[in-house]
Design a protein around this motif. Structure first.
Motif, PDB file in Angstrom:
ATOM      1  N   HIS A 165       0.817  -1.210   0.000  1.00 34.86           N
ATOM      2  CA  HIS A 165       0.000   0.000   0.000  1.00 34.86           C
ATOM      3  C   HIS A 165       0.857   1.270   0.000  1.00 34.86           C
ATOM      4  O   HIS A 165       0.368   2.348   0.310  1.00 34.86           O
ATOM      5  CB  HIS A 165      -0.939   0.000   1.212  1.00 34.86           C
ATOM      6  N   ALA A 190      -0.539   4.215  -2.201  1.00 31.53           N
ATOM      7  CA  ALA A 190      -1.699   4.889  -1.616  1.00 31.53           C
ATOM      8  C   ALA A 190      -1.266   5.782  -0.466  1.00 31.53           C
ATOM      9  O   ALA A 190      -1.757   6.906  -0.316  1.00 31.53           O
ATOM     10  CB  ALA A 190      -2.721   3.856  -1.140  1.00 31.53           C
ATOM     11  N   LEU A 191      -0.335   5.304   0.342  1.00 35.17           N
ATOM     12  CA  LEU A 191       0.146   6.093   1.467  1.00 35.17           C
ATOM     13  C   LEU A 191       0.912   7.318   0.979  1.00 35.17           C
ATOM     14  O   LEU A 191       0.706   8.439   1.456  1.00 35.17           O
ATOM     15  CB  LEU A 191       1.031   5.232   2.365  1.00 35.17           C
ATOM     16  N   ALA A 229      -1.188  10.180  -0.277  1.00 37.03           N
ATOM     17  CA  ALA A 229      -1.978  10.893   0.724  1.00 37.03           C
ATOM     18  C   ALA A 229      -1.119  11.756   1.653  1.00 37.03           C
ATOM     19  O   ALA A 229      -1.663  12.486   2.481  1.00 37.03           O
ATOM     20  CB  ALA A 229      -2.793   9.903   1.551  1.00 37.03           C
ATOM     21  N   GLU A 237     -11.269   0.787  11.333  1.00 38.62           N
ATOM     22  CA  GLU A 237     -11.945   0.775  10.032  1.00 38.62           C
ATOM     23  C   GLU A 237     -12.377  -0.621   9.593  1.00 38.62           C
ATOM     24  O   GLU A 237     -13.060  -0.765   8.589  1.00 38.62           O
ATOM     25  CB  GLU A 237     -11.068   1.399   8.936  1.00 38.62           C
ATOM     26  N   GLU A 269      -8.592   1.506   1.829  1.00 41.87           N
ATOM     27  CA  GLU A 269      -8.714   2.929   1.500  1.00 41.87           C
ATOM     28  C   GLU A 269      -8.844   3.756   2.769  1.00 41.87           C
ATOM     29  O   GLU A 269      -8.169   4.782   2.935  1.00 41.87           O
ATOM     30  CB  GLU A 269      -9.918   3.150   0.590  1.00 41.87           C
ATOM     31  N   ARG A 270      -9.692   3.306   3.688  1.00 41.24           N
ATOM     32  CA  ARG A 270      -9.897   4.054   4.936  1.00 41.24           C
ATOM     33  C   ARG A 270      -8.677   3.975   5.845  1.00 41.24           C
ATOM     34  O   ARG A 270      -8.264   4.969   6.448  1.00 41.24           O
ATOM     35  CB  ARG A 270     -11.139   3.531   5.666  1.00 41.24           C
ATOM     36  N   TYR A 277      -5.377   3.405   5.185  1.00 41.17           N
ATOM     37  CA  TYR A 277      -4.158   4.107   4.791  1.00 41.17           C
ATOM     38  C   TYR A 277      -4.382   5.607   4.666  1.00 41.17           C
ATOM     39  O   TYR A 277      -3.426   6.386   4.789  1.00 41.17           O
ATOM     40  CB  TYR A 277      -3.561   3.463   3.543  1.00 41.17           C
ATOM     41  N   ALA A 278      -5.618   6.030   4.487  1.00 38.86           N
ATOM     42  CA  ALA A 278      -5.913   7.457   4.584  1.00 38.86           C
ATOM     43  C   ALA A 278      -5.705   7.923   6.024  1.00 38.86           C
ATOM     44  O   ALA A 278      -5.156   9.009   6.270  1.00 38.86           O
ATOM     45  CB  ALA A 278      -7.341   7.740   4.130  1.00 38.86           C
ATOM     46  N   ALA A 335      -1.877   7.892   6.784  1.00 38.18           N
ATOM     47  CA  ALA A 335      -1.243   9.044   6.144  1.00 38.18           C
ATOM     48  C   ALA A 335      -1.529  10.318   6.921  1.00 38.18           C
ATOM     49  O   ALA A 335      -0.629  11.155   7.118  1.00 38.18           O
ATOM     50  CB  ALA A 335      -1.738   9.178   4.702  1.00 38.18           C
ATOM     51  N   ALA A 336      -2.751  10.472   7.381  1.00 36.69           N
ATOM     52  CA  ALA A 336      -3.098  11.670   8.151  1.00 36.69           C
ATOM     53  C   ALA A 336      -2.298  11.727   9.451  1.00 36.69           C
ATOM     54  O   ALA A 336      -1.856  12.797   9.880  1.00 36.69           O
ATOM     55  CB  ALA A 336      -4.597  11.690   8.447  1.00 36.69           C
ATOM     56  N   ASN A 346       1.229  12.746   8.583  1.00 36.20           N
ATOM     57  CA  ASN A 346       1.232  14.190   8.349  1.00 36.20           C
ATOM     58  C   ASN A 346       1.278  14.954   9.674  1.00 36.20           C
ATOM     59  O   ASN A 346       1.978  15.966   9.802  1.00 36.20           O
ATOM     60  CB  ASN A 346       0.000  14.602   7.544  1.00 36.20           C
TER      61      ASN A 346
END
Length: 327
Positions: A12, A15-16, A19, A92, A298-299, A301-302, A305-306, A309
């Motif tokens: 993943h 995807a990471l 984001a 998730e 999707e949920r 790794y979002a 990532a957040a 950040n």
């Protein structure tokens, strides 16, 4: 920022990366890298380690954040973490796992696959005239052992189908169980509740209190027409007691999605259990797939990532966890 992703998590990476609010250096390691002598060198100095496992090394390689790409923490040795490292996890999974649990209950009552198998043009007249009334979920009772995120998600969906929901939670002792349920009891009261259950769903974490806690006494307390659904951890259930309860028809059926042993890689050919549960006609075995959906990743790794950040910006992290085995 240096981000090391281990095993399935490494798939993943794109995807990471997409984001994140900044460019990062990524290192992908295979799952079996935990056993490699090169592990320490590749982890050393990382800002983020994304891995389901972290076991004792001496000395521990230094990194800032261990982000578990799931909810379970039984693969993490908290005593082995380097000084100053933070651990976060991510959920998730409650959405697909709750859907899986409902699918199991619906399959047991509706038996859609069996109905389809009996249908043919040649047998249409007989199939129609000789059809038997099937079951329905409405009015049944489900006991949910462990009433966290997964238990809540199962309960809300079960209530929508008209099931009576009984929650088993340690918080019931202080009357602090909230969420979509009709009754709540402590784990010590489970055996008193089990005779009322049409379905028993295990959603509790695996720890020293729950390991092997569902055993012969619990199967003896269940009715012969009751169904067990395990989407927690296999080791919550005593495998010997489970096998004999199914073989001897002490319970009607079990849906099993979690197992006692898992392979470390493609060449690690291990048996999932000491017993061949799949050979029992009343055991429905699936390969730990209850939460394995596209939407889950999707949920998750979002969220990860957040959190990375936030780490980059010096902001507080979400889902920070401490040693769950600390007394």
């Amino acid at each position: 920022m240096k981000i090391v992703m281990v095993g399935e998590a490494a798939t993943h990476r794109d995807a990471l990366s997409a984001a994140l609010d900044f460019p990062a250096q990524f290192i992908a390691l295979p799952r079996e890298a935990h056993e490699s002598d090169a592990w320490d060198d590749q982890i050393e100095g990382a800002d983020v380690l994304v891995s389901m496992r972290f076991k004792r090394r001496s000395p521990a390689p230094a990194f800032r954040l261990l982000h578990v790409p799931g909810a379970g923490l039984d693969g993490i040795d908290f005593t082995a973490l380097p000084a100053g490292a933070t651990v976060c996890n991510v959920f998730e999974h409650e959405i697909p796992m709750a859907e899986y649990a409902l699918a199991c209950m619906l399959e047991h009552q509706v038996e859609l696959a069996a109905l389809r198998a009996r249908f043919s043009t040649e047998q249409w007249t007989h199939a129609y005239l000789k059809r038997q009334p099937r079951g329905e979920l409405f009015g049944k009772t489900v006991v949910i052992v462990g009433f966290g995120r997964i238990g809540h998600a199962v309960a809300s969906r079960a209530q929508a189908f008209g099931l009576h929901v009984i929650a088993i939670s340690a918080r019931a002792k202080a009357g602090r169980v909230d969420g979509p349920m009709d009754e709540a009891y402590t784990p010590a009261e489970l055996d008193q509740v089990l005779p009322r259950a049409d379905f028993v769903i295990l959603t509790c974490p695996l720890d020293e209190r729950t390991r092997g806690s569902f055993a012969a006494a619990q199967f003896a307390a269940m009715r012969p027409d009751a169904v067990l659904i395990n989407i927690a951890r296999a080791a919550v259930v005593d495998p010997h007691a489970l096998y004999h309860a199914l073989r001897d028809n002490l319970i009607a059926k079990a849906y099993l999605d979690v197992w006692y042993r898992y392979p470390s890689g493609d060449t690690d050919l291990v048996a999932p259990a000491d017993y061949r549960f799949e050979d029992l006609p009343n055991a429905y075995c699936t390969p730990h797939a209850s939460g394995w959906t596209q939407g889950l990743f999707e949920r998750r790794y979002a969220f990860i990532a957040a959190n990375i950040n936030r780490l980059h910006q010096g902001q507080p992290l979400q889902n920070v966890v401490t040693n769950p085995n600390r007394v």
